[in-house]
Design a protein around this motif. Structure first.
Motif, PDB file in Angstrom:
ATOM      1  N   ARG A   1      -3.976   4.397   0.038  1.00 28.76           N
ATOM      2  CA  ARG A   1      -4.713   4.730   1.254  1.00 28.76           C
ATOM      3  C   ARG A   1      -5.419   6.079   1.138  1.00 28.76           C
ATOM      4  NH1 ARG A   1      -0.219   1.938   3.799  1.00 28.76           N
ATOM      5  NH2 ARG A   1       1.065   3.818   3.543  1.00 28.76           N
ATOM      6  N   ARG A   2      -4.772   7.019   0.469  1.00 29.55           N
ATOM      7  CA  ARG A   2      -5.342   8.370   0.404  1.00 29.55           C
ATOM      8  C   ARG A   2      -5.955   8.671  -0.972  1.00 29.55           C
ATOM      9  NH1 ARG A   2      -0.705  12.008   3.561  1.00 29.55           N
ATOM     10  NH2 ARG A   2      -0.731  10.801   5.513  1.00 29.55           N
TER      11      ARG A   2
ATOM     12  N   ALA B   1      -3.607  19.938   1.602  1.00 23.37           N
ATOM     13  CA  ALA B   1      -4.560  20.591   2.507  1.00 23.37           C
ATOM     14  C   ALA B   1      -5.775  19.715   2.758  1.00 23.37           C
ATOM     15  CB  ALA B   1      -4.980  21.937   1.919  1.00 23.37           C
ATOM     16  N   ASP B   2      -6.313  19.109   1.691  1.00 15.27           N
ATOM     17  CA  ASP B   2      -7.500  18.269   1.841  1.00 15.27           C
ATOM     18  C   ASP B   2      -7.212  17.057   2.708  1.00 15.27           C
ATOM     19  OD1 ASP B   2      -8.835  20.043   0.257  1.00 15.27           O
ATOM     20  OD2 ASP B   2      -8.926  18.752  -1.521  1.00 15.27           O
ATOM     21  N   ASN B   3      -6.048  16.463   2.554  1.00 19.52           N
ATOM     22  CA  ASN B   3      -5.725  15.279   3.345  1.00 19.52           C
ATOM     23  C   ASN B   3      -5.414  15.628   4.797  1.00 19.52           C
ATOM     24  OD1 ASN B   3      -5.545  12.513   1.782  1.00 19.52           O
ATOM     25  ND2 ASN B   3      -4.975  14.120   0.336  1.00 19.52           N
ATOM     26  N   LYS B   4      -4.882  16.809   5.030  1.00 15.85           N
ATOM     27  CA  LYS B   4      -4.657  17.252   6.404  1.00 15.85           C
ATOM     28  C   LYS B   4      -5.998  17.463   7.108  1.00 15.85           C
ATOM     29  CE  LYS B   4      -1.072  19.620   7.210  1.00 15.85           C
ATOM     30  NZ  LYS B   4      -0.023  20.688   7.250  1.00 15.85           N
ATOM     31  N   THR B   5      -6.943  18.036   6.368  1.00 14.12           N
ATOM     32  CA  THR B   5      -8.291  18.219   6.924  1.00 14.12           C
ATOM     33  C   THR B   5      -8.928  16.880   7.242  1.00 14.12           C
ATOM     34  OG1 THR B   5      -8.588  20.286   5.716  1.00 14.12           O
ATOM     35  CG2 THR B   5     -10.581  19.165   6.466  1.00 14.12           C
TER      36      THR B   5
ATOM     37  N   ARG C   1     -17.646   3.772  -4.628  1.00 13.06           N
ATOM     38  CA  ARG C   1     -17.274   4.891  -5.494  1.00 13.06           C
ATOM     39  C   ARG C   1     -15.988   5.575  -5.030  1.00 13.06           C
ATOM     40  NH1 ARG C   1     -21.792   7.886  -8.971  1.00 13.06           N
ATOM     41  NH2 ARG C   1     -22.793   5.997  -9.740  1.00 13.06           N
ATOM     42  N   ARG C   2     -15.221   4.845  -4.252  1.00 10.96           N
ATOM     43  CA  ARG C   2     -13.931   5.385  -3.809  1.00 10.96           C
ATOM     44  C   ARG C   2     -12.794   4.652  -4.511  1.00 10.96           C
ATOM     45  NH1 ARG C   2     -11.822   8.660  -0.213  1.00 10.96           N
ATOM     46  NH2 ARG C   2      -9.629   8.341   0.318  1.00 10.96           N
ATOM     47  N   ALA C   3     -11.874   5.428  -5.092  1.00 10.03           N
ATOM     48  CA  ALA C   3     -10.693   4.842  -5.717  1.00 10.03           C
ATOM     49  C   ALA C   3      -9.761   4.302  -4.633  1.00 10.03           C
ATOM     50  CB  ALA C   3      -9.968   5.887  -6.549  1.00 10.03           C
ATOM     51  N   VAL C   4      -9.331   3.065  -4.799  1.00 13.47           N
ATOM     52  CA  VAL C   4      -8.498   2.442  -3.768  1.00 13.47           C
ATOM     53  C   VAL C   4      -7.193   1.878  -4.317  1.00 13.47           C
ATOM     54  CG1 VAL C   4     -10.443   1.896  -2.268  1.00 13.47           C
ATOM     55  CG2 VAL C   4      -9.741   0.241  -4.021  1.00 13.47           C
ATOM     56  N   GLY C   5      -6.977   1.990  -5.623  1.00 11.04           N
ATOM     57  CA  GLY C   5      -5.732   1.457  -6.157  1.00 11.04           C
ATOM     58  C   GLY C   5      -5.691   1.464  -7.664  1.00 11.04           C
ATOM     59  N   ILE C   6      -4.639   0.846  -8.196  1.00  4.79           N
ATOM     60  CA  ILE C   6      -4.423   0.757  -9.641  1.00  4.79           C
ATOM     61  C   ILE C   6      -4.039  -0.677  -9.994  1.00  4.79           C
ATOM     62  CG2 ILE C   6      -2.838   1.372 -11.517  1.00  4.79           C
ATOM     63  CD1 ILE C   6      -4.658   3.610 -11.128  1.00  4.79           C
ATOM     64  N   GLU C   7      -4.669  -1.179 -11.041  1.00 12.00           N
ATOM     65  CA  GLU C   7      -4.222  -2.431 -11.649  1.00 12.00           C
ATOM     66  C   GLU C   7      -3.316  -2.067 -12.819  1.00 12.00           C
ATOM     67  OE1 GLU C   7      -7.068  -5.790 -12.631  1.00 12.00           O
ATOM     68  OE2 GLU C   7      -6.478  -5.128 -14.647  1.00 12.00           O
ATOM     69  N   TYR C   8      -2.143  -2.675 -12.867  1.00  7.34           N
ATOM     70  CA  TYR C   8      -1.184  -2.337 -13.908  1.00  7.34           C
ATOM     71  C   TYR C   8      -0.438  -3.591 -14.345  1.00  7.34           C
ATOM     72  CZ  TYR C   8       2.286  -2.631 -10.172  1.00  7.34           C
ATOM     73  OH  TYR C   8       3.067  -3.079  -9.138  1.00  7.34           O
TER      74      TYR C   8
ATOM     75  N   GLU D   1       0.822  -1.201   0.000  1.00 14.49           N
ATOM     76  CA  GLU D   1       0.000   0.000   0.000  1.00 14.49           C
ATOM     77  C   GLU D   1       0.857   1.254   0.000  1.00 14.49           C
ATOM     78  OE1 GLU D   1      -4.251  -0.991   2.070  1.00 14.49           O
ATOM     79  OE2 GLU D   1      -2.674  -0.124   3.325  1.00 14.49           O
ATOM     80  N   PHE D   2       0.284   2.283  -0.598  1.00 16.38           N
ATOM     81  CA  PHE D   2       0.924   3.591  -0.643  1.00 16.38           C
ATOM     82  C   PHE D   2      -0.104   4.624  -0.216  1.00 16.38           C
ATOM     83  CE2 PHE D   2       3.143   0.794  -3.442  1.00 16.38           C
ATOM     84  CZ  PHE D   2       4.482   1.129  -3.305  1.00 16.38           C
ATOM     85  N   ASP D   3       0.368   5.776   0.179  1.00 16.40           N
ATOM     86  CA  ASP D   3      -0.573   6.859   0.466  1.00 16.40           C
ATOM     87  C   ASP D   3      -1.119   7.443  -0.826  1.00 16.40           C
ATOM     88  OD1 ASP D   3      -0.469   7.175   3.465  1.00 16.40           O
ATOM     89  OD2 ASP D   3       1.668   7.288   2.978  1.00 16.40           O
TER      90      ASP D   3
END
Length: 551
Positions: free
Chosen positions: A248-249, A537-541, A229-236, A6-8
């Protein structure tokens, strides 16, 4: 080695925007950042040497080499679109011209409902990136991206162009990235000490010095993964294996105006009918994904000259050897700069409300080049020069859409060039302006003879017909994931979040609501700088809110 875990933040694309984001989002040393790049290494001689971009122009090892569908308005021709498939993206293979655009461009963004994106809002983000280098090679204070005045290395032929501009009443600009960008002048470019300074050089390499940043090359993104409806990763895909990386973020698409809408559509975000036709489950029906495609079209006019040009230096073998030796020993001379040496942003008519044409003046011709070649080191065997124009703000809009559910298959590109009557009028106005310039005393003294077709005596109808037959993309596609307040007509909001989804942003030239007046690399870097502030800023909030809820 494939990445697991996992990554942020996961950033798709290491180009102009992705490199900036990798640097900014990892700067705290804590957030784990993964950058996925479909291409490979940029450590190539022809990438680092400025004039070498003529060699990478058709090089499939570093270039997606896209083509549009046949366009009826340009004589049913396909338009060639080079796009970087390499570390640094298109900033590694472009002509290096650095132009912020005109203030009016960004006021137009605000007028479309994008508050916070006016000229005074974006200017600090340009300044944050830039490190100005003067004509003597002295670097000033500022950011990591070198913006160089290379006038000392340019051919003196430009004096005739400037004199012609003065004759027809066009102003002179000392700095296209300064307080008075309108007029003719010398282009600043992204080089330092005679070497290209790409976004990867300026931003990504410093980021990769941190242990919390990982870059994976030859990694082709297949689709964004969602939980609801939340993005949680990438298939590559990497080394022939399909892999998954989790975020994660946020997942951030910085794959460019062609590949970002393609990846959204492959992920079930786009026009429902199109997705169903290719067997893709619809997550979010949005006709705007892939729409509002805009691009600059330009045309060259060629002339034999009465005094020596770069042709005289670079055509003979001994001249090539001298230029090459000078470059190797000093990093100076014609190989250390872009072929786009002079030009400017001007009004085609005195009554125009703002500059509406971008001009180029190049002290070289390669008019006899075979199809599929861009031999900047092999010009014509006679003294010659090129003068060009492109309308700054075309009104025509096109689309980019997948034509297969296979991510390896390039999308269908339909720019819909010259479909708006105002664009047709702009072409004629641009041709008339160049006519006026070539009829001046300054250029008449320089022109030995025109190389057919001769613009000099063309009527409006002939100017337009010639443009349809010979024009080409100036390689500035934007708008296919456009920013706007209305989810029905745009893809991302003013904070570049994809409408209707969580944890997913698009940050690259595809979000431009309308095209900027000139070269698009500088504004793409600006967008990424501004986006980074928003993301942090959004992630700090969000972190504060989560901590409050846990308490």
């Amino acid at each position: 080695m494939a990445v697991a875990g996992e990554f942020d933040y996961i950033i798709v694309g290491s180009g102009s925007a992705g490199s900036v984001l990798a640097d900014r989002l990892s700067a705290d040393g804590q957030a784990r950042v993964l950058v996925l790049e479909a291409g490979g290494s940029d450590r190539r001689f022809w990438i680092k040497m400025p004039i070498g971009y003529g060699r990478t122009f058709f090089d499939e090892r570093v270039n997606w080499k896209y083509e549009t569908e046949p366009e009826s308005a340009i004589d049913s021709r396909r338009s060639y679109w080079p796009r970087g498939r390499v570390i640094g993206g298109s900033s590694s293979i472009n002509a290096m011209v650095y132009c912020r655009g005109l203030p009016v461009d960004f006021e137009a963004w605000v007028h479309k409902g994008n508050s916070g994106w006016g000229w005074s809002d974006v200017l600090p983000y340009y300044q944050r990136s830039e490190c100005r280098v003067d004509a003597e090679g002295r670097a000033g204070q500022g950011g990591p991206l070198y913006v160089s005045d290379v006038s000392a290395q340019l051919h003196p032929l430009r004096r005739h162009f400037f004199a012609a501009a003065e004759e027809v009443g066009l102003p002179y600009s000392r700095d296209f990235n300064g307080s008075s960008p309108e007029g003719v002048g010398v282009y600043q470019i992204n080089t330092y000490k005679g070497m290209r300074c790409s976004a990867a050089d300026a931003f990504l390499r410093p980021a990769l010095q941190r242990s919390n940043v990982q870059l994976l090359t030859h990694a082709l993104a297949h689709r964004v993964l969602f939980s609801g409806r939340r993005a949680v990763g990438i298939e590559y895909e990497h080394d022939g294996q399909v892999q998954v990386a989790k975020a994660r973020r946020e997942v951030i698409l910085s794959a460019g105006a062609v590949n970002s809408p393609q990846l959204l559509q492959l992920s079930g975000v786009g026009p429902a009918a199109l997705l169903r036709r290719h067997g893709i489950k619809v997550l979010l029906d949005n006709e705007a994904v892939g729409g509002q495609l805009q691009d600059h079209l330009g045309i060259n006019y060629y002339y034999k000259a009465t005094e020596p040009t770069l042709n005289n230096l670079l055509y003979p073998l001994h001249g090539k050897l001298w230029a090459g030796l000078r470059y190797v020993l000093t990093r100076k001379g014609p190989l250390s700069v872009s072929v786009n040496q002079s030009g400017g942003f001007v009004r085609s008519l005195p009554s125009s409300s703002a500059a509406d044409m971008q001009l180029y003046f190049n002290p070289v011709t390669y008019s006899t080049a075979p199809e599929g070649k861009r031999p900047l080191m092999n010009p014509d065997p006679f003294a010659g020069f090129i003068i060009s124009f492109q309308p700054c703000r075309p009104k025509s809009r096109g689309r980019i859409d997948i034509c297969s559910a296979d991510p390896r298959v390039g999308p269908q590109i339909r720019p819909n060039y010259l479909s708006d009557p105002e664009d047709v009028a702009s072409v004629i106005a641009g041709g008339r302006l160049i006519q006026k310039m070539v009829r001046t005393r300054a250029l008449q003294a320089l022109i030995k003879e025109p190389i057919a077709p001769d613009l000099g005596q063309m009527s409006d109808e002939q100017i337009l017909e010639d443009f349809r037959q010979r024009c080409g993309s100036v390689f500035h596609p934007i708008g296919t994931c456009g920013m706007g307040p209305d989810p029905a007509t745009s893809v991302v909001d003013t904070r570049l979040r994809v409408h209707g989804l969580d944890g997913l942003r698009v940050v690259d030239a595809s979000i431009f609501p309308s095209i900027t007046s000139g070269n698009t690399n500088a504004p793409t870097i600006m967008v990424a700088q501004k986006a980074a502030d928003m993301i942090l800023a959004d992630n700090k909030t969000m972190e504060r809110r989560d901590a409050h809820q846990e308490a």
